[in-house]
Each structure stands twice: as C-alpha cells, then as structure tokens.
Design an enzyme around this catalytic site. Structure first.
Site, mmCIF file in Angstrom:
data_model
loop_
_atom_site.group_PDB
_atom_site.id
_atom_site.type_symbol
_atom_site.label_atom_id
_atom_site.label_comp_id
_atom_site.label_asym_id
_atom_site.label_seq_id
_atom_site.Cartn_x
_atom_site.Cartn_y
_atom_site.Cartn_z
ATOM 1 N N ARG A 181 0.847 -1.188 0.000
ATOM 2 C CA ARG A 181 0.000 0.000 0.000
ATOM 3 C C ARG A 181 0.883 1.239 0.000
ATOM 4 N NH1 ARG A 181 -3.689 -2.339 -1.478
ATOM 5 N NH2 ARG A 181 -5.780 -2.538 -0.601
ATOM 6 N N GLU A 200 -2.092 7.895 -4.182
ATOM 7 C CA GLU A 200 -2.439 7.459 -5.541
ATOM 8 C C GLU A 200 -3.918 7.703 -5.840
ATOM 9 O OE1 GLU A 200 -1.322 3.233 -4.836
ATOM 10 O OE2 GLU A 200 -3.413 2.763 -5.301
ATOM 11 N N HIS A 233 -0.750 0.239 -9.688
ATOM 12 C CA HIS A 233 -1.527 -0.631 -8.787
ATOM 13 C C HIS A 233 -2.212 -1.765 -9.561
ATOM 14 C CE1 HIS A 233 -3.631 -0.606 -4.611
ATOM 15 N NE2 HIS A 233 -3.547 -1.841 -5.083
HETATM 16 C C1 8YV Z 1 -6.958 -4.165 -5.761
HETATM 17 C C2 8YV Z 1 -5.346 -4.598 -3.843
HETATM 18 O O1 8YV Z 1 -6.896 -4.198 -7.136
HETATM 19 O O2 8YV Z 1 -6.587 -6.453 -3.102
HETATM 20 C C3 8YV Z 1 -5.941 -5.454 -2.786
HETATM 21 O O3 8YV Z 1 -5.762 -5.143 -1.600
HETATM 22 O O4 8YV Z 1 -4.562 -3.773 -3.569
HETATM 23 C C4 8YV Z 1 -5.701 -4.797 -5.275
HETATM 24 O O5 8YV Z 1 -5.728 -6.153 -5.564
HETATM 25 C C5 8YV Z 1 -7.229 -2.764 -5.325
HETATM 26 O O6 8YV Z 1 -7.351 -2.665 -3.939
HETATM 27 C C6 8YV Z 1 -8.504 -2.260 -5.945
HETATM 28 O O7 8YV Z 1 -9.548 -3.166 -5.721
#
Ligand code: 8YV
Length: 331
Positions: free
Chosen positions: A240, A269, A287
C-alpha cells in the site's frame, strides 16, 4: 416483494452485475465516475449493501449518514479504506477478498522485483529513445536474483507466495520479518527464516513489502530504514502507498543509498510524488498487482457472493468483523 437495494460503487464486470441483479435492485457506477465522500453518501441512501473496490472510504461519518447500510463488500484483500471498528459499532458487516488473488499478486511481486533488479524499464526507455548505438560491458548492469538474499516484510499469504517463488525457483536465501512467526511447517515450505526488522533491512539484497497498511505501518520504510539497506539493494512495494515514505525514497534513489525500487502503490495514488517520475532507477506501475482477468473476476465474484450470502442468508464468506453476523437477528 421488492428486492433489497445495493450500490456497486465502481464499474465492474457485467456478469457480476447480472448475478447481483438476480437478488437485488442494483444501482451501479458503470460510468466509473470518481465520487466524493458526499456523493458516495448520496448514492448510498436507501441501500443495504455496498460493493466497494478499495478506494471508497467507509468511516463513522458515512455510517451515520447511511443508516440503512448492513454490509460493505470490498473487492480487495486490503481494507484500509474501512474503519472496521466504526463498522462493527454501527452493526455493518465488512468483508474483503482474500486468497483468490494470492498467486497472481505474488507473480507480479516477483515480476516487479526482476524488472527492477535487472533494470528493464530504464533500459527499455533508453532503447525506445534511440540511444542504443553500441554494446557496453557494463551497460544497464543490474543485480542478480538467483542465489541472493530475499527479504520479505509482512509474511501473509502473498509474502509466502513470493518466498516460495524465490526459494524454489531462484535458489534465494529467504528471510522475513512479521508480527508473528510462521509455524515450522510453513517456514519449511517457504524455506524462510524469521529475523529482526533491522537484520532484514541490513542483509536483504531485495526487500519486498507485503504488509497491510495501518497507523502502525505508516512510513515503516523511511529515511532511517533506507539508510540501513545495502547500496546495492532493491526495494519493492506491492502493499500500500504510505508504507514507504515516497519523498525519502526519492532522496535515497537519487543518492544511491539503495540501487533501485519497484513501486506498484503510492502515497496519495492515483496522484504520485512527481519527483518519482524524474528518477531513472525506479520502475512504476499503476496498482496492477492483482490485475489478470481471471483473478479480478474471482475477486469481484467473491465480493458479490459476500453480499448475496449475507443479505439473503445471513452468511458471509470472508467477514472481517464476524461479530456483526452473530449479532444480526436471523432472517
Ligand atoms: C486491488 C489490492 O486491485 O486487493 C488489494 O488489496 O490492492 C488490489 O488487488 C485494489 O485494492 C482495488 O480493488
């Protein structure tokens, strides 16, 4: 009898909308507009369920303003967009989408590690810019993956997937730091050894961040931590934004405190620190670690199944605050 009303907060696969529509009256944001918190609150009026994708903040203020809400199902394993304590207090179930993205995300973490260590983005830009006129003995020389030391900060399911790829595929020596030690069988499977955070930083040739974001992990990697790393080391963040202090990282990359970084996530972001764009020794991706169509479909179906299960049968597949399920009067 009229169907319960739910909101799908971002554009999503039509097959998932069709599945949800069998059970609910669905309002969806197929135009994929980015709503402000006030717009999200307005859209949620009268809705008992929300399909969220990780970008929508569900906090105490929103919960007070949306008294009909019973469940928010995140299409993401990470759930730092949820204030789970506030949701529990309000009797709103929170669910995430674990497991279905583990291997895809671990694949990407490894791809980003390889692209970063072997300077693939930087050398491709050089080639595209027409600068390749002759071979050079040290041209874009990077660092080896095989036989090197792989450090993993945050050894959950995705961290373990990366460890296995490194240990079994590339003969890497795997060390990790985590809140708790893995059981012996899992450590053996991952060929991984628990070390202190300081040892991890000092000895990893490649450090991959796979820990959840929280107030405790905010800027877990800042100037002091970067200074402990080897000048030849690479840093990969697929976890993150906010876990790395991006301004400190820019400084470290410019000064060669570390050799290179690969980032899939950023503070603030989709905006990012503009200085990152000026640093050559960083690979930047928007991402996309979980972004394969089968995996994104599996994540979306899991979020949908949480909504359907909870709102039609009082059963959730992957609850984050299961106490809410237990407290809800049976349907
Ligand atoms: C997602 C992610 O694409 O699952 C997670 O925590 O970071 C990613 O796989 C993003 O959060 C948007 O859904």
């Amino acid at each position: 009898m009229s169907k319960p009303k739910i909101l799908v907060a971002r554009a999503i696969f039509p097959e998932v909308l069709a599945k949800l529509s069998q059970h609910f009256e669905v309002s969806s944001n197929q135009a994929d507009e980015l709503w402000s918190p006030a717009q999200l609150i307005a859209q949620l009026q009268g809705k008992v369920g929300a399909f969220t994708t990780g970008g929508e903040r569900i906090d105490a203020a929103l919960l007070v303003a949306c008294p009909d809400l019973k469940i928010c199902a995140n299409m993401a394993v990470g759930y730092n967009n949820f204030d789970v304590d506030a949701m529990t207090a309000a009797g709103v179930l929170a669910t995430n989408a674990p497991d279905v993205l583990t291997e895809t995300t671990a694949d990407f973490g490894f791809a980003l590690l390889m692209a970063t260590a072997r300077r693939m983005a930087e050398s491709e830009h050089f080639l595209r810019a027409g600068k390749w006129t002759k071979w050079g003995f040290d041209m874009f020389a990077g660092s080896d993956i095989h036989g090197s030391t792989l450090g993993i900060l945050g050894m959950g399911r995705i961290g373990q997937g990366i460890a296995k790829r490194g240990a079994h595929g590339f003969g890497m020596n795997v060390i990790y730091h985590n809140r708790s030690q893995l059981d012996a069988a899992t450590e053996a499977e991952c060929k991984a050894r628990l070390v202190s955070k300081e040892e991890l930083l000092k000895t990893a040739d490649h450090l991959v961040l796979v820990l959840p974001y929280s107030a405790q992990s905010h800027h877990a990697i800042g100037a002091a931590e970067l200074a402990l790393m080897k000048p030849t080391a690479t840093l990969i963040n697929i976890a993150r934004g906010g876990i790395v202090d991006d301004a400190a990282l820019v400084h470290a990359l410019r000064n060669k405190t570390i050799a290179a970084a690969g980032l899939d996530v950023f503070e603030g972001e989709p905006k990012l620190n503009p200085d990152l764009l000026t640093v050559p020794n960083v690979v930047l991706t928007p991402h996309i670690a979980s972004a394969t169509i089968p995996t994104r479909k599996a994540m979306a179906h899991l979020a949908a199944d949480n909504l359907i299960g909870y709102l039609t049968q009082n059963k959730a597949l992957t609850p984050l605050n299961p106490a809410v399920v237990a407290q809800r009067p049976s349907l």
